[in-house]
Design a protein around this motif. Sequence first.
Motif, short mmCIF file in Angstrom:
data_model
loop_
_atom_site.label_atom_id
_atom_site.label_comp_id
_atom_site.label_asym_id
_atom_site.label_seq_id
_atom_site.Cartn_x
_atom_site.Cartn_y
_atom_site.Cartn_z
N LEU A 165 2.28 20.95 -45.11
CA LEU A 165 2.23 19.67 -45.83
C LEU A 165 0.97 19.50 -46.67
CD1 LEU A 165 3.58 17.27 -43.03
CD2 LEU A 165 4.82 18.16 -45.01
N LEU B 37 -8.41 15.87 -42.51
CA LEU B 37 -6.98 16.15 -42.65
C LEU B 37 -6.17 14.94 -42.22
CD1 LEU B 37 -6.07 19.62 -41.05
CD2 LEU B 37 -6.39 19.12 -43.46
N VAL C 27 1.67 13.11 -42.37
CA VAL C 27 2.78 12.46 -41.66
C VAL C 27 4.05 13.24 -42.02
CG1 VAL C 27 4.13 10.33 -41.48
CG2 VAL C 27 1.63 10.20 -41.75
N ARG D 187 6.06 6.56 -45.27
CA ARG D 187 6.27 5.20 -45.83
C ARG D 187 6.69 4.22 -44.75
NH1 ARG D 187 5.84 5.46 -51.51
NH2 ARG D 187 5.46 3.24 -51.39
N ARG D 188 6.20 4.45 -43.53
CA ARG D 188 6.49 3.49 -42.45
C ARG D 188 5.22 3.00 -41.77
NH1 ARG D 188 11.68 6.50 -39.65
NH2 ARG D 188 12.97 6.47 -41.51
N ILE E 128 -1.42 4.67 -42.49
CA ILE E 128 -2.41 3.58 -42.40
C ILE E 128 -2.90 3.43 -40.96
CG2 ILE E 128 -2.58 1.06 -42.39
CD1 ILE E 128 -1.31 0.91 -44.99
N MET F 210 -9.07 15.24 -51.73
CA MET F 210 -7.67 15.70 -51.76
C MET F 210 -7.43 16.50 -53.03
SD MET F 210 -6.62 11.90 -52.60
CE MET F 210 -8.17 11.55 -51.83
N ASN G 82 -2.28 15.71 -55.91
CA ASN G 82 -1.61 15.04 -54.79
C ASN G 82 -1.51 13.54 -55.09
OD1 ASN G 82 -0.62 14.11 -52.38
ND2 ASN G 82 -1.96 15.40 -51.11
N ALA H 64 0.68 11.29 -54.19
CA ALA H 64 0.99 10.41 -53.05
C ALA H 64 -0.30 10.06 -52.28
CB ALA H 64 1.99 11.09 -52.11
N CYS I 100 -2.46 7.59 -54.24
CA CYS I 100 -1.90 6.22 -54.13
C CYS I 100 -2.16 5.65 -52.75
CB CYS I 100 -0.38 6.24 -54.38
SG CYS I 100 0.06 6.61 -56.06
N TYR J 108 -4.60 6.38 -50.58
CA TYR J 108 -5.99 5.98 -50.33
C TYR J 108 -6.38 4.78 -51.20
CZ TYR J 108 -6.60 9.97 -47.32
OH TYR J 108 -6.48 10.85 -46.28
C1 LIG Z 1 -0.40 10.67 -47.74
C2 LIG Z 1 0.40 10.42 -46.44
C3 LIG Z 1 -0.45 10.82 -45.25
C4 LIG Z 1 0.76 8.92 -46.35
O1 LIG Z 1 1.33 8.67 -45.07
P1 LIG Z 1 2.41 7.52 -44.84
O2 LIG Z 1 2.60 7.32 -43.38
O3 LIG Z 1 3.64 7.82 -45.62
O4 LIG Z 1 1.70 6.25 -45.50
P2 LIG Z 1 1.94 4.71 -45.20
O5 LIG Z 1 3.39 4.47 -44.86
O6 LIG Z 1 0.93 4.23 -44.22
O7 LIG Z 1 1.67 4.11 -46.66
C5 LIG Z 1 0.76 3.05 -46.90
C6 LIG Z 1 0.76 2.74 -48.38
O8 LIG Z 1 0.21 3.85 -49.13
C7 LIG Z 1 0.90 3.96 -50.40
N1 LIG Z 1 1.68 5.21 -50.43
C8 LIG Z 1 1.95 6.04 -49.41
N2 LIG Z 1 2.68 7.09 -49.83
C9 LIG Z 1 2.88 6.91 -51.15
C10 LIG Z 1 3.60 7.65 -52.15
N3 LIG Z 1 4.27 8.80 -51.85
N4 LIG Z 1 3.62 7.16 -53.42
C11 LIG Z 1 2.99 6.02 -53.73
N5 LIG Z 1 2.29 5.25 -52.81
C12 LIG Z 1 2.25 5.71 -51.54
C13 LIG Z 1 1.84 2.76 -50.46
O9 LIG Z 1 1.12 1.67 -51.02
C14 LIG Z 1 2.13 2.51 -48.99
O10 LIG Z 1 2.56 1.18 -48.70
P3 LIG Z 1 4.14 0.80 -48.91
O11 LIG Z 1 4.95 1.88 -48.24
O12 LIG Z 1 4.26 -0.52 -48.21
O13 LIG Z 1 4.37 0.76 -50.39
C15 LIG Z 1 1.73 11.22 -46.48
O14 LIG Z 1 2.38 11.01 -47.73
C16 LIG Z 1 1.57 12.71 -46.23
O15 LIG Z 1 1.52 13.16 -45.09
N6 LIG Z 1 1.53 13.52 -47.30
C17 LIG Z 1 1.44 14.98 -47.16
C18 LIG Z 1 0.07 15.43 -46.64
C19 LIG Z 1 -1.07 14.86 -47.49
O16 LIG Z 1 -0.99 14.83 -48.72
N7 LIG Z 1 -2.15 14.41 -46.82
C20 LIG Z 1 -3.28 13.75 -47.48
C21 LIG Z 1 -4.28 14.69 -47.99
S1 LIG Z 1 -5.21 15.47 -46.69
#
Ligand SMILES: CC(C)(COP(=O)(O)OP(=O)(O)OC[C@H]1O[C@@H](n2cnc3c(N)ncnc32)[C@H](O)[C@@H]1OP(=O)(O)O)[C@@H](O)C(=O)NCCC(=O)NCCS
Length: 160
Positions: free
Chosen positions: A25, A77, A80, A86-87, A91, A113, A117, A119, A122, A124
């Motif tokens: 991931l 790191l 999810v 998105r659940r 956070i 990051m 990336n 997602a 957005c 952070y």
């Molecule tokens: C980045 C990551 C950890 C977010 O985890 P998540 O559990 O989906 O995030 P959350 O549900 O807590 O999201 C909180 C908010 O962040 C923003 N957000 C999260 N993912 C997003 C996406 N793909 N696009 C746009 N905004 C996003 C949104 O504002 C979201 O709130 P909302 O769902 O009510 O709109 C997840 O997408 C992931 O694991 N990505 C792959 C690994 C990665 O890139 N890790 C980070 C770098 S080390």
Amino acid sequence: MPSVHSLRLARRSDIREIAVMSRCLIEVGLRGWSWHPMRVARALHGRDSCVVVADVGAQLAGFAIAEFGDSTAHLSLLAVQPAHQRRGIGIALVEWLEASALTAGIGRIDVEMRANNFAARCFYEALGFSHSGEVRGYYQNIETAVRMQRRIGRLAALEK
Ligand SMILES: CC(C)(COP(=O)(O)OP(=O)(O)OC[C@H]1O[C@@H](n2cnc3c(N)ncnc32)[C@H](O)[C@@H]1OP(=O)(O)O)[C@@H](O)C(=O)NCCC(=O)NCCS
């Protein structure tokens, strides 16, 4: 919809899954395997690091690893599983680490990051992190790193 998840410190039995999630991931497209099981194990046992996981039922749905310094914490790191994104799990993991950092008297959280990336950027930003710089070629000379940071605790309050 928010998921029913629970957070806990990682155990030795989680190491391989965390490392595989990192490879699939986060490190996807890069050479080798940076966060291999031995490195995750070092973080698990390190005095200055913390590994937290989120369970949904019997499944490990997400994890985060942070290293704590004297005044800053580095979020090394975070991932999810796609089926659980998105659940609110991302956070929840960051808030858990932030609470630990506050207890340790830390005033800032840093993270970097891959520049492509979207997602993660957005995510952070949604958590109040702001852009603090870029490092070209940070990822194996292939990709730029974007750095973000967020002040926490007293320092954050002073900025308001
Ligand atoms: C980045 C990551 C950890 C977010 O985890 P998540 O559990 O989906 O995030 P959350 O549900 O807590 O999201 C909180 C908010 O962040 C923003 N957000 C999260 N993912 C997003 C996406 N793909 N696009 C746009 N905004 C996003 C949104 O504002 C979201 O709130 P909302 O769902 O009510 O709109 C997840 O997408 C992931 O694991 N990505 C792959 C690994 C990665 O890139 N890790 C980070 C770098 S080390």
